[in-house]
Design a protein around this motif. Sequence first.
Motif, PDB file in Angstrom:
ATOM      1  N   GLU A   1       0.850  -1.191   0.000  1.00 56.93           N
ATOM      2  CA  GLU A   1       0.000   0.000   0.000  1.00 56.93           C
ATOM      3  C   GLU A   1       0.885   1.241   0.000  1.00 56.93           C
ATOM      4  OE1 GLU A   1      -3.768   0.173   2.222  1.00 56.93           O
ATOM      5  OE2 GLU A   1      -3.054  -1.622   3.273  1.00 56.93           O
ATOM      6  N   TRP A   2       0.425   2.259  -0.738  1.00 61.31           N
ATOM      7  CA  TRP A   2       1.191   3.495  -0.864  1.00 61.31           C
ATOM      8  C   TRP A   2       0.279   4.711  -0.662  1.00 61.31           C
ATOM      9  CZ3 TRP A   2       1.163  -0.172  -4.922  1.00 61.31           C
ATOM     10  CH2 TRP A   2       2.297  -0.985  -5.000  1.00 61.31           C
ATOM     11  N   ALA A   3       0.898   5.814  -0.294  1.00 60.44           N
ATOM     12  CA  ALA A   3       0.227   7.121  -0.309  1.00 60.44           C
ATOM     13  C   ALA A   3       0.522   7.743  -1.665  1.00 60.44           C
ATOM     14  CB  ALA A   3       0.750   8.006   0.819  1.00 60.44           C
ATOM     15  N   THR A   4      -0.483   7.843  -2.506  1.00 60.05           N
ATOM     16  CA  THR A   4      -0.269   8.247  -3.894  1.00 60.05           C
ATOM     17  C   THR A   4      -0.605   9.721  -4.110  1.00 60.05           C
ATOM     18  OG1 THR A   4      -2.509   7.575  -4.504  1.00 60.05           O
ATOM     19  CG2 THR A   4      -0.774   5.918  -4.701  1.00 60.05           C
ATOM     20  N   GLY A   5      -0.106  10.257  -5.219  1.00 57.88           N
ATOM     21  CA  GLY A   5      -0.452  11.619  -5.618  1.00 57.88           C
ATOM     22  C   GLY A   5       0.726  12.551  -5.781  1.00 57.88           C
ATOM     23  N   ARG A   6       1.903  12.187  -5.258  1.00 59.13           N
ATOM     24  CA  ARG A   6       3.060  13.078  -5.362  1.00 59.13           C
ATOM     25  C   ARG A   6       3.673  12.974  -6.762  1.00 59.13           C
ATOM     26  NH1 ARG A   6       3.310  10.876  -0.113  1.00 59.13           N
ATOM     27  NH2 ARG A   6       3.536  12.421   1.567  1.00 59.13           N
ATOM     28  N   ARG A   7       4.007  14.129  -7.333  1.00 62.66           N
ATOM     29  CA  ARG A   7       4.620  14.182  -8.659  1.00 62.66           C
ATOM     30  C   ARG A   7       5.770  15.189  -8.655  1.00 62.66           C
ATOM     31  NH1 ARG A   7       1.921  10.353  -8.997  1.00 62.66           N
ATOM     32  NH2 ARG A   7       0.494   9.682 -10.656  1.00 62.66           N
ATOM     33  N   TYR A   8       6.835  14.823  -9.379  1.00 64.50           N
ATOM     34  CA  TYR A   8       8.017  15.679  -9.490  1.00 64.50           C
ATOM     35  C   TYR A   8       8.503  15.620 -10.934  1.00 64.50           C
ATOM     36  CZ  TYR A   8       7.658  15.213  -4.475  1.00 64.50           C
ATOM     37  OH  TYR A   8       7.162  15.223  -3.201  1.00 64.50           O
ATOM     38  N   TRP A   9       9.184  16.694 -11.373  1.00 64.60           N
ATOM     39  CA  TRP A   9       9.625  16.777 -12.757  1.00 64.60           C
ATOM     40  C   TRP A   9      11.139  16.882 -12.809  1.00 64.60           C
ATOM     41  CZ3 TRP A   9       5.101  18.380 -10.809  1.00 64.60           C
ATOM     42  CH2 TRP A   9       3.964  17.841 -11.428  1.00 64.60           C
ATOM     43  N   ILE A  10      11.731  15.984 -13.598  1.00 63.83           N
ATOM     44  CA  ILE A  10      13.183  15.827 -13.622  1.00 63.83           C
ATOM     45  C   ILE A  10      13.840  17.082 -14.183  1.00 63.83           C
ATOM     46  CG2 ILE A  10      15.090  14.482 -14.577  1.00 63.83           C
ATOM     47  CD1 ILE A  10      13.222  12.066 -14.646  1.00 63.83           C
ATOM     48  N   THR A  11      14.829  17.582 -13.454  1.00 67.96           N
ATOM     49  CA  THR A  11      15.605  18.738 -13.905  1.00 67.96           C
ATOM     50  C   THR A  11      17.032  18.361 -14.265  1.00 67.96           C
ATOM     51  OG1 THR A  11      16.195  19.265 -11.610  1.00 67.96           O
ATOM     52  CG2 THR A  11      14.243  20.354 -12.526  1.00 67.96           C
ATOM     53  N   ALA A  12      17.532  17.233 -13.737  1.00 68.46           N
ATOM     54  CA  ALA A  12      18.918  16.848 -14.019  1.00 68.46           C
ATOM     55  C   ALA A  12      19.081  15.341 -13.870  1.00 68.46           C
ATOM     56  CB  ALA A  12      19.882  17.573 -13.086  1.00 68.46           C
ATOM     57  N   ILE A  13      19.962  14.781 -14.707  1.00 69.81           N
ATOM     58  CA  ILE A  13      20.328  13.362 -14.662  1.00 69.81           C
ATOM     59  C   ILE A  13      21.851  13.280 -14.633  1.00 69.81           C
ATOM     60  CG2 ILE A  13      20.308  11.156 -15.890  1.00 69.81           C
ATOM     61  CD1 ILE A  13      17.568  11.719 -15.096  1.00 69.81           C
ATOM     62  N   ARG A  14      22.373  12.461 -13.736  1.00 69.95           N
ATOM     63  CA  ARG A  14      23.830  12.260 -13.663  1.00 69.95           C
ATOM     64  C   ARG A  14      24.116  10.768 -13.642  1.00 69.95           C
ATOM     65  NH1 ARG A  14      27.573  12.087  -9.110  1.00 69.95           N
ATOM     66  NH2 ARG A  14      29.666  12.755  -9.761  1.00 69.95           N
ATOM     67  N   ARG A  15      24.966  10.316 -14.560  1.00 67.33           N
ATOM     68  CA  ARG A  15      25.347   8.909 -14.640  1.00 67.33           C
ATOM     69  C   ARG A  15      26.793   8.766 -14.189  1.00 67.33           C
ATOM     70  NH1 ARG A  15      21.983  10.352 -18.629  1.00 67.33           N
ATOM     71  NH2 ARG A  15      20.158   9.027 -19.031  1.00 67.33           N
TER      72      ARG A  15
END
Length: 668
Positions: free
Chosen positions: A404-418
């Motif tokens: 079970e999870w608490a749903t609804g949170r959203r975030y938008w990617i600003t950076a990726i580092r490999r």
Amino acid sequence: MITLTPTLEAAQQAPSGRPDVRLRVLDQDLGATRLRWERWYEAAAVDGPARVVVLDDGTVVRARIWPASGILYTSRTTDPDEQSAWGSWTELDDQVSTTPALAMAALGDRVLVATVRDDNAAIVLHESSDGGATFPSTITVTGTISAVTGLAVAYHHDESDGTASLFYAQGGEVLVRGRTGTGLFGSATAWSRDLTSINALAARSQGDIEVLVSGVDPDGNAGCWSVAYGIGNAVNAGTWTALEPVALASPGTDVTYLANSWAFASRARASLVETYAGAGAYNRVQLATAASGAAFTAGGWRDPRPFDHESPYGLGIGAGGPAAADLYLVAPGGVWHATNDPDPQDLSTQLVTLDLLQEEEAGGVLRATLTAGPGGIAGGTPATLAPGAELAFDPGFVTTAGQEWATGRRYWITAIRRSRTRDGRALVEVEAHDALRRLFAWRAPRQLEWPGSALTSSALAILQDICARAGFDLLATDASDLSGDYQPAFTVRGGEGGRAAVLRLLERIPDQLHSRGSVLRLEEPDPLAVATYAYGMSHGIIECSVEDHAPGTGWARIFGDAVYAETFDYDALAQGAPPLIALDLNLDAAGKAQDRADTAIRIGRLDIIRATLLAPVNVGQEVGDVVTVTDPTLGLDAQPYRVRALRLRFHRGPGSPRYDMALQLGEV
């Protein structure tokens, strides 16, 4: 606070709760699928207007006009792909106006193509009942038709018998004619809106009939607007909603707009042309997307973005196919394709660490580390895991009912580092921001002005407008009365950031701005609010501290337009709190100035941190919630606080696992 099931709440309060964190990536931008356009066809061709419809089976039907010769062509492509014969056209009509207007509509196997006759005294419609394979039916509409400057046609989406409406513009007026089934189009009725001139129309029936119209308004602003014509669904039959701007340009800027067409793919998507007639002139195709949660006519349009194509005629846009998954942009010499694929990819098993920091007036930053390569994300990372993509973060536990999870949170990617570690592990580090930070990062593409002294210039209305331009819906169910009553003359300069503009408004009203997913909420903190959660009893506390600071303001002095008001917080002054002096000529009554002074004192107290605690994760906790804290050692007995900041940390390993939450708490 996010609502939790009883089993999930019990699991997070249990001493041996088993964490279950879900992280997914969606190829979306603020709830709208990101369209990755690929050019399937490119050829040298005489430019002119082009339109496209996509049938339920994926068949693409296009129409174009050769302006110089006044010839209308159509093209039908079944099972389309980039190898299809996109250059094949069939002549349909050679008596089309050389000042062309073109419209298309489709429903089921019916297709309508509308043009203006070469004598500009009639509108001619060609209709197909076999999916555009043939157009045996020709309909000529005459009477009160001259100098048509815009043309649109739409089948009524809830009627399968051919019922349709025809729209055409003459001067600053839109006229509409309707038909039932495949009968004759009736007499024209004029709309009830006011534009000085109109240069284009586009229409589609998604609910009622949603229309794009471009031209110039009575104030001299060139623009593109959305409006709905009622057919008895959400809008009364035969009536028009208010004009809502999609794009506007002030008088004297040499900028005009041309509405081309619109389609629906998870959001309304409009194709238009911005034309600049000054030095460095251009005809730039732009695509606009409806804001999250906004209806076509609700004034919720994000700022249009340029597309890599220039043409005074623009690009036709259409969507359809199985599950409405295919979108097309078309020109006489070009076809672009994109797929509307909103399915998420689950990254949960690759998640190593996650650190979420959510702060009042700053928003949220999520940082996650994922394994990549063998044993991690297959082949490295999915193409969707890229800047701009959406992360769905759902903290939870394994409960007696399962995961079970608490749903609804959203975030938008600003950076990726490999990166590669010393021991050879391949890792992907991701940083993503929440809706509030996205709003703060928005920049005004031009100067925006609200004249004041009107409901459309209230602090609430201005915030809703700014949020929509950035792509967000703003809910105001719990907003203060002052947010609607305070109606300032307000300007956002071209290039000004969202943070500066929003905070200039928030300092004048007692409300706070919070986010969940792609929705922002304007809420007045209620000093009598009932707590939504308790710490120190069923939900344990690992560490806790209390603090005492002077409030931010002890004496608020407000100067308005020939009015003055002040408010004192004597306890704060005794603690060394400074005064605040504000000049606001929008305040023209003593009561308004007093409200502003009281607001300044209230904000000064809310901004102070009064306590901090570290506890096992409450997966439903959000900034702005009211909670109680019980800690006998510190003398706290169900002491109420408001959450000012939240930090949630998850670490799977190697090393010691971690799943806890730190809160900064202020006054209620």
